[in-house]
Design a protein around this motif. Sequence first.
Motif, PDB file in Angstrom:
ATOM      1  N   GLU A  37       0.830  -1.203   0.000  1.00  0.00           N
ATOM      2  CA  GLU A  37       0.000   0.000   0.000  1.00  0.00           C
ATOM      3  C   GLU A  37       0.868   1.258   0.000  1.00  0.00           C
ATOM      4  OE1 GLU A  37      -3.911   1.608   2.429  1.00  0.00           O
ATOM      5  OE2 GLU A  37      -3.164  -0.413   2.791  1.00  0.00           O
ATOM      6  N   VAL A  38       1.905   1.250   0.797  1.00  0.00           N
ATOM      7  CA  VAL A  38       2.811   2.401   0.871  1.00  0.00           C
ATOM      8  C   VAL A  38       3.523   2.596  -0.467  1.00  0.00           C
ATOM      9  CG1 VAL A  38       4.862   3.352   2.006  1.00  0.00           C
ATOM     10  CG2 VAL A  38       3.089   2.228   3.375  1.00  0.00           C
ATOM     11  N   ARG A  39       3.959   1.506  -1.099  1.00  0.00           N
ATOM     12  CA  ARG A  39       4.615   1.608  -2.415  1.00  0.00           C
ATOM     13  C   ARG A  39       3.690   2.247  -3.456  1.00  0.00           C
ATOM     14  NH1 ARG A  39       9.497  -0.401  -2.880  1.00  0.00           N
ATOM     15  NH2 ARG A  39      10.145  -1.874  -1.296  1.00  0.00           N
ATOM     16  N   LYS A  40       2.438   1.848  -3.449  1.00  0.00           N
ATOM     17  CA  LYS A  40       1.473   2.420  -4.400  1.00  0.00           C
ATOM     18  C   LYS A  40       1.353   3.928  -4.192  1.00  0.00           C
ATOM     19  CE  LYS A  40      -1.382  -1.710  -4.907  1.00  0.00           C
ATOM     20  NZ  LYS A  40      -2.691  -2.311  -4.617  1.00  0.00           N
ATOM     21  N   ILE A  41       1.288   4.350  -2.946  1.00  0.00           N
ATOM     22  CA  ILE A  41       1.160   5.776  -2.639  1.00  0.00           C
ATOM     23  C   ILE A  41       2.418   6.527  -3.066  1.00  0.00           C
ATOM     24  CG2 ILE A  41       0.981   7.467  -0.767  1.00  0.00           C
ATOM     25  CD1 ILE A  41      -0.952   5.452   0.602  1.00  0.00           C
ATOM     26  N   VAL A  42       3.581   5.987  -2.778  1.00  0.00           N
ATOM     27  CA  VAL A  42       4.841   6.641  -3.153  1.00  0.00           C
ATOM     28  C   VAL A  42       4.919   6.788  -4.672  1.00  0.00           C
ATOM     29  CG1 VAL A  42       7.354   6.381  -3.204  1.00  0.00           C
ATOM     30  CG2 VAL A  42       6.099   5.963  -1.079  1.00  0.00           C
ATOM     31  N   LYS A  43       4.557   5.736  -5.392  1.00  0.00           N
ATOM     32  CA  LYS A  43       4.575   5.791  -6.857  1.00  0.00           C
ATOM     33  C   LYS A  43       3.589   6.835  -7.374  1.00  0.00           C
ATOM     34  CE  LYS A  43       6.114   1.069  -7.576  1.00  0.00           C
ATOM     35  NZ  LYS A  43       5.769  -0.283  -8.024  1.00  0.00           N
ATOM     36  N   LYS A  44       2.417   6.893  -6.749  1.00  0.00           N
ATOM     37  CA  LYS A  44       1.400   7.853  -7.180  1.00  0.00           C
ATOM     38  C   LYS A  44       1.868   9.287  -6.939  1.00  0.00           C
ATOM     39  CE  LYS A  44      -2.794   6.536  -6.869  1.00  0.00           C
ATOM     40  NZ  LYS A  44      -4.161   6.164  -6.487  1.00  0.00           N
ATOM     41  N   VAL A  45       2.484   9.537  -5.793  1.00  0.00           N
ATOM     42  CA  VAL A  45       2.994  10.881  -5.499  1.00  0.00           C
ATOM     43  C   VAL A  45       4.093  11.248  -6.495  1.00  0.00           C
ATOM     44  CG1 VAL A  45       4.239  12.305  -3.820  1.00  0.00           C
ATOM     45  CG2 VAL A  45       2.359  10.843  -3.060  1.00  0.00           C
TER      46      VAL A  45
END
Length: 85
Positions: A37-45
Motif C-alpha cells: 500500500e505504501v509503495r502504491k502511494i509513493v509511486k502515485k505521489v
Amino acid sequence: MSESFFDKIESKTGVSMNEIFALANAIQHADFTDENEVRKIVKKVGKLAKRDVSKQLEDDIVNSIIKKGHSLDVSQIQSMINRGK
C-alpha cells in the motif's frame, strides 16, 4: 470552494482535482504498515509530482514510512522524493 479555484490549481499543477482527491483519500485511509500500500502511494505521489523515483529511493521512502507506521501527508512524501533527486 469555487470552481475557478480548482481550475487554477489544475492549470498550475497540471494535475486534475480528481487525481488529487483520489490521492488524498488513499492517504487518509492507508495502512502505513502495509508495504504494498505504501509503495502504491509513493509511486502515485512521484507520478503526480512528475518525478522519476528510482527503485533505491522508493525502497528508502517505503522503509522510512513503514518504520514510523503512522499517517503522512503528501508534502512529506514529496519532500522525500525531492531530496532523493
